[in-house]
Design a protein around this motif. Structure first.
Motif, PDB file in Angstrom:
ATOM      1  N   PHE A   1      28.046   9.799  46.630  1.00  0.00           N
ATOM      2  CA  PHE A   1      28.320  11.229  46.723  1.00  0.00           C
ATOM      3  C   PHE A   1      29.789  11.537  46.450  1.00  0.00           C
ATOM      4  O   PHE A   1      30.125  12.628  45.980  1.00  0.00           O
ATOM      5  CB  PHE A   1      27.898  11.778  48.096  1.00  0.00           C
ATOM      6  CG  PHE A   1      28.628  11.174  49.271  1.00  0.00           C
ATOM      7  CD1 PHE A   1      29.861  11.665  49.673  1.00  0.00           C
ATOM      8  CD2 PHE A   1      28.078  10.117  49.976  1.00  0.00           C
ATOM      9  CE1 PHE A   1      30.529  11.116  50.764  1.00  0.00           C
ATOM     10  CE2 PHE A   1      28.735   9.556  51.066  1.00  0.00           C
ATOM     11  CZ  PHE A   1      29.964  10.056  51.461  1.00  0.00           C
ATOM     12  N   VAL A   2      30.664  10.576  46.703  1.00  0.00           N
ATOM     13  CA  VAL A   2      32.097  10.779  46.449  1.00  0.00           C
ATOM     14  C   VAL A   2      32.341  11.044  44.970  1.00  0.00           C
ATOM     15  O   VAL A   2      33.177  11.882  44.596  1.00  0.00           O
ATOM     16  CB  VAL A   2      32.903   9.547  46.916  1.00  0.00           C
ATOM     17  CG1 VAL A   2      34.391   9.715  46.600  1.00  0.00           C
ATOM     18  CG2 VAL A   2      32.700   9.301  48.404  1.00  0.00           C
ATOM     19  N   THR A   3      31.606  10.350  44.114  1.00  0.00           N
ATOM     20  CA  THR A   3      31.842  10.436  42.672  1.00  0.00           C
ATOM     21  C   THR A   3      31.448  11.782  42.082  1.00  0.00           C
ATOM     22  O   THR A   3      31.756  12.060  40.920  1.00  0.00           O
ATOM     23  CB  THR A   3      31.083   9.330  41.929  1.00  0.00           C
ATOM     24  OG1 THR A   3      29.663   9.558  42.045  1.00  0.00           O
ATOM     25  CG2 THR A   3      31.419   7.965  42.497  1.00  0.00           C
ATOM     26  N   CYS A   4      30.766  12.620  42.871  1.00  0.00           N
ATOM     27  CA  CYS A   4      30.338  13.934  42.380  1.00  0.00           C
ATOM     28  C   CYS A   4      31.368  15.025  42.681  1.00  0.00           C
ATOM     29  O   CYS A   4      31.111  16.200  42.394  1.00  0.00           O
ATOM     30  CB  CYS A   4      29.000  14.310  42.996  1.00  0.00           C
ATOM     31  SG  CYS A   4      27.645  13.246  42.465  1.00  0.00           S
ATOM     32  N   HIS A   5      32.498  14.646  43.244  1.00  0.00           N
ATOM     33  CA  HIS A   5      33.546  15.632  43.489  1.00  0.00           C
ATOM     34  C   HIS A   5      33.946  16.267  42.159  1.00  0.00           C
ATOM     35  O   HIS A   5      34.124  15.574  41.149  1.00  0.00           O
ATOM     36  CB  HIS A   5      34.757  14.948  44.131  1.00  0.00           C
ATOM     37  CG  HIS A   5      35.785  15.897  44.652  1.00  0.00           C
ATOM     38  ND1 HIS A   5      36.671  16.550  43.825  1.00  0.00           N
ATOM     39  CD2 HIS A   5      36.068  16.319  45.909  1.00  0.00           C
ATOM     40  CE1 HIS A   5      37.459  17.325  44.553  1.00  0.00           C
ATOM     41  NE2 HIS A   5      37.113  17.204  45.828  1.00  0.00           N
ATOM     42  N   PRO A   6      34.088  17.591  42.095  1.00  0.00           N
ATOM     43  CA  PRO A   6      34.375  18.257  40.816  1.00  0.00           C
ATOM     44  C   PRO A   6      35.695  17.865  40.175  1.00  0.00           C
ATOM     45  O   PRO A   6      35.862  18.044  38.960  1.00  0.00           O
ATOM     46  CB  PRO A   6      34.369  19.752  41.185  1.00  0.00           C
ATOM     47  CG  PRO A   6      34.575  19.793  42.667  1.00  0.00           C
ATOM     48  CD  PRO A   6      33.929  18.558  43.202  1.00  0.00           C
ATOM     49  N   LYS A   7      36.605  17.299  40.949  1.00  0.00           N
ATOM     50  CA  LYS A   7      37.892  16.890  40.400  1.00  0.00           C
ATOM     51  C   LYS A   7      37.947  15.387  40.141  1.00  0.00           C
ATOM     52  O   LYS A   7      39.027  14.815  40.009  1.00  0.00           O
ATOM     53  CB  LYS A   7      39.017  17.276  41.368  1.00  0.00           C
ATOM     54  CG  LYS A   7      39.220  18.773  41.524  1.00  0.00           C
ATOM     55  CD  LYS A   7      39.770  19.394  40.248  1.00  0.00           C
ATOM     56  CE  LYS A   7      40.097  20.864  40.426  1.00  0.00           C
ATOM     57  NZ  LYS A   7      40.646  21.471  39.190  1.00  0.00           N
ATOM     58  N   MET A   8      36.773  14.752  40.057  1.00  0.00           N
ATOM     59  CA  MET A   8      36.718  13.304  39.900  1.00  0.00           C
ATOM     60  C   MET A   8      35.954  12.914  38.645  1.00  0.00           C
ATOM     61  O   MET A   8      34.980  13.568  38.261  1.00  0.00           O
ATOM     62  CB  MET A   8      36.056  12.661  41.120  1.00  0.00           C
ATOM     63  CG  MET A   8      36.052  11.142  41.135  1.00  0.00           C
ATOM     64  SD  MET A   8      35.550  10.512  42.760  1.00  0.00           S
ATOM     65  CE  MET A   8      35.659   8.735  42.491  1.00  0.00           C
ATOM     66  N   ARG A   9      36.405  11.843  38.002  1.00  0.00           N
ATOM     67  CA  ARG A   9      35.691  11.205  36.908  1.00  0.00           C
ATOM     68  C   ARG A   9      35.594   9.721  37.209  1.00  0.00           C
ATOM     69  O   ARG A   9      36.309   9.199  38.077  1.00  0.00           O
ATOM     70  CB  ARG A   9      36.373  11.464  35.567  1.00  0.00           C
ATOM     71  CG  ARG A   9      36.201  12.909  35.073  1.00  0.00           C
ATOM     72  CD  ARG A   9      34.740  13.196  34.827  1.00  0.00           C
ATOM     73  NE  ARG A   9      34.471  14.542  34.333  1.00  0.00           N
ATOM     74  CZ  ARG A   9      34.094  15.560  35.093  1.00  0.00           C
ATOM     75  NH1 ARG A   9      33.998  15.396  36.401  1.00  0.00           N
ATOM     76  NH2 ARG A   9      33.842  16.736  34.569  1.00  0.00           N
ATOM     77  N   ASN A  10      34.697   8.999  36.490  1.00  0.00           N
ATOM     78  CA  ASN A  10      34.361   7.636  36.873  1.00  0.00           C
ATOM     79  C   ASN A  10      34.278   6.704  35.672  1.00  0.00           C
ATOM     80  O   ASN A  10      33.664   7.045  34.657  1.00  0.00           O
ATOM     81  CB  ASN A  10      33.016   7.646  37.601  1.00  0.00           C
ATOM     82  CG  ASN A  10      33.043   8.516  38.838  1.00  0.00           C
ATOM     83  OD1 ASN A  10      33.473   8.085  39.905  1.00  0.00           O
ATOM     84  ND2 ASN A  10      32.612   9.770  38.707  1.00  0.00           N
ATOM     85  N   LEU A  11      34.903   5.546  35.794  1.00  0.00           N
ATOM     86  CA  LEU A  11      34.853   4.530  34.749  1.00  0.00           C
ATOM     87  C   LEU A  11      33.493   3.837  34.786  1.00  0.00           C
ATOM     88  O   LEU A  11      33.015   3.448  35.853  1.00  0.00           O
ATOM     89  CB  LEU A  11      35.965   3.506  34.948  1.00  0.00           C
ATOM     90  CG  LEU A  11      37.391   4.049  34.788  1.00  0.00           C
ATOM     91  CD1 LEU A  11      38.409   3.024  35.252  1.00  0.00           C
ATOM     92  CD2 LEU A  11      37.666   4.456  33.352  1.00  0.00           C
ATOM     93  N   LYS A  12      32.900   3.649  33.599  1.00  0.00           N
ATOM     94  CA  LYS A  12      31.560   3.073  33.532  1.00  0.00           C
ATOM     95  C   LYS A  12      31.469   1.861  32.613  1.00  0.00           C
ATOM     96  O   LYS A  12      30.384   1.366  32.354  1.00  0.00           O
ATOM     97  CB  LYS A  12      30.564   4.136  33.064  1.00  0.00           C
ATOM     98  CG  LYS A  12      30.430   5.310  34.004  1.00  0.00           C
ATOM     99  CD  LYS A  12      29.927   4.897  35.364  1.00  0.00           C
ATOM    100  CE  LYS A  12      28.495   4.436  35.327  1.00  0.00           C
ATOM    101  NZ  LYS A  12      28.003   4.051  36.687  1.00  0.00           N
ATOM    102  N   GLY A  13      32.577   1.371  32.123  1.00  0.00           N
ATOM    103  CA  GLY A  13      32.530   0.190  31.270  1.00  0.00           C
ATOM    104  C   GLY A  13      33.890  -0.059  30.647  1.00  0.00           C
ATOM    105  O   GLY A  13      34.636   0.884  30.370  1.00  0.00           O
ATOM    106  N   ALA A  14      34.212  -1.322  30.457  1.00  0.00           N
ATOM    107  CA  ALA A  14      35.494  -1.694  29.848  1.00  0.00           C
ATOM    108  C   ALA A  14      35.343  -3.033  29.154  1.00  0.00           C
ATOM    109  O   ALA A  14      34.633  -3.919  29.633  1.00  0.00           O
ATOM    110  CB  ALA A  14      36.591  -1.776  30.913  1.00  0.00           C
ATOM    111  N   TYR A  15      36.030  -3.166  28.016  1.00  0.00           N
ATOM    112  CA  TYR A  15      35.961  -4.439  27.291  1.00  0.00           C
ATOM    113  C   TYR A  15      37.161  -4.557  26.362  1.00  0.00           C
ATOM    114  O   TYR A  15      37.605  -3.576  25.757  1.00  0.00           O
ATOM    115  CB  TYR A  15      34.676  -4.517  26.459  1.00  0.00           C
ATOM    116  CG  TYR A  15      34.445  -5.881  25.838  1.00  0.00           C
ATOM    117  CD1 TYR A  15      33.932  -6.922  26.591  1.00  0.00           C
ATOM    118  CD2 TYR A  15      34.751  -6.118  24.505  1.00  0.00           C
ATOM    119  CE1 TYR A  15      33.713  -8.180  26.033  1.00  0.00           C
ATOM    120  CE2 TYR A  15      34.536  -7.362  23.938  1.00  0.00           C
ATOM    121  CZ  TYR A  15      34.014  -8.397  24.708  1.00  0.00           C
ATOM    122  OH  TYR A  15      33.815  -9.640  24.155  1.00  0.00           O
TER     123      TYR A  15
END
Length: 317
Positions: A236-250
């Motif tokens: 639920f934290v990741t749904c904050h309107p001022k938040m974005r989330n990393l989903k992959g890196a290489y």
């Protein structure tokens, strides 16, 4: 302690406990937003899979689950279920015992439905709940982490000969091979996250339709690394309107050890800051040493997800 099926009559007390547990974690991780909204618990009050622990009529703890599904947690056909961060909690007094007792009760019910794998998301600094479940055979699997975006200074990049940019949607296929290499890496020791070509093709189709933003580092016109950013993630934290989330890196193997992902992350932070975002999150498998070491340098962990396989040999399974 009395154990009953979690229902609508427990919603208000459960929400209060969940909020108090969140505030406890904020003491250890100040980057967590204060103006957060917990996800609704009505789904769990309806599905009949949760257990409420009552002490003299008052809710002392609760443990709720999604409907089980086949192929859970990278297995071929094992039936599994998961309790997300907001769907379990306990008062602070005797929390260790409450978690063990409520798990004992709920595990009987789930085993009777032939559920073989259980997963829970717990707060990273709640040593009572983690110790209670570690004692009962659970092991860590994933972490959610957060970073407060301050004032990233892109002048501090190490690799000044690189170009950093966000890919337009029509160029997403240019990093398809990178995504495939990352998928293959996760199949190897010590991760052992199994998936087949069909799983990958379904996933890549979704990604390339634009469910995330992709940022890349280029050297002499060739892409050598990427980072994916999505609107939401696992808690639920990741749904904050001022938040974005990393989903992959290489990063291509020949360019590792040169701080390229660090520089690309700095570019992403600067971009998000210019767009008025305040938080960046990331989730990853704790048994992935590359991810564990890298993200731990920059982000503060606030959840530890744990899993356990239930052996049902006594039922001939």
């Amino acid at each position: 302690m009395k154990f009953v099926t979690f229902g609508k009559e427990h919603l208000e007390e459960a929400k209060r406990i969940a909020w108090e547990n969140y505030l406890e974690e904020r003491v250890f991780v100040p980057a967590l937003p204060e103006d957060i909204k917990l996800w609704d618990l009505n789904y769990f009050a309806k599905n009949g899979l949760g257990v409420a622990a009552l002490n003299q009529g008052k809710l002392a703890g609760f443990l709720c689950w999604f409907y089980p599904w086949s192929g859970a947690f990278d297995t071929k056909n094992s039936l599994g279920t998961f309790s997300p961060l907001h769907a379990n909690g306990a008062i602070k007094k005797n929390r260790y015992r409450i978690y063990q007792d409520v798990y004992e009760e709920v595990s009987k019910r789930l085993a009777n439905q032939n559920v073989q794998i259980l997963g829970l998301s717990l707060y990273a600094h709640d040593e009572q709940s983690k110790s209670a479940l570690f004692e009962y055979g659970f092991g860590m699997r994933c972490k959610d982490c957060i970073l407060r975006i301050e004032n990233p200074d892109f002048a501090h990049i190490k690799n000044k000969d690189l170009i950093f940019e966000e890919l337009p949607l029509n160029e997403f296929p240019t990093v398809r091979e990178f995504r495939k290499e990352l998928n293959e890496h996760l199949k190897e020791a010590p991760c052992f996250m199994q998936s087949d070509d069909n799983d990958f093709n379904q996933w890549i189709t979704k990604v390339e339709k634009g469910d995330r933003r992709t940022f890349v580092a280029k050297k002499e016109g060739q892409t050598i690394a990427y980072l994916d950013v999505a609107e939401e993630a696992e808690t639920f934290v990741t749904c904050h309107p001022k938040m974005r989330n990393l989903k992959g890196a290489y990063c291509k193997p020949e360019f590792r050890g040169m701080k390229i992902i660090d520089d690309l992350l700095l570019y992403v932070l600067a971009t998000l800051k210019s767009e008025r975002f305040e938080y960046l999150g990331v989730d990853f498998e704790s048994y992935n040493p590359t991810a564990n070491r890298f993200w731990g340098k920059h982000f503060a962990e606030y959840t530890n997800s744990v899993t356990r396989k239930i052996e049902l040999w006594s039922k001939g399974k």
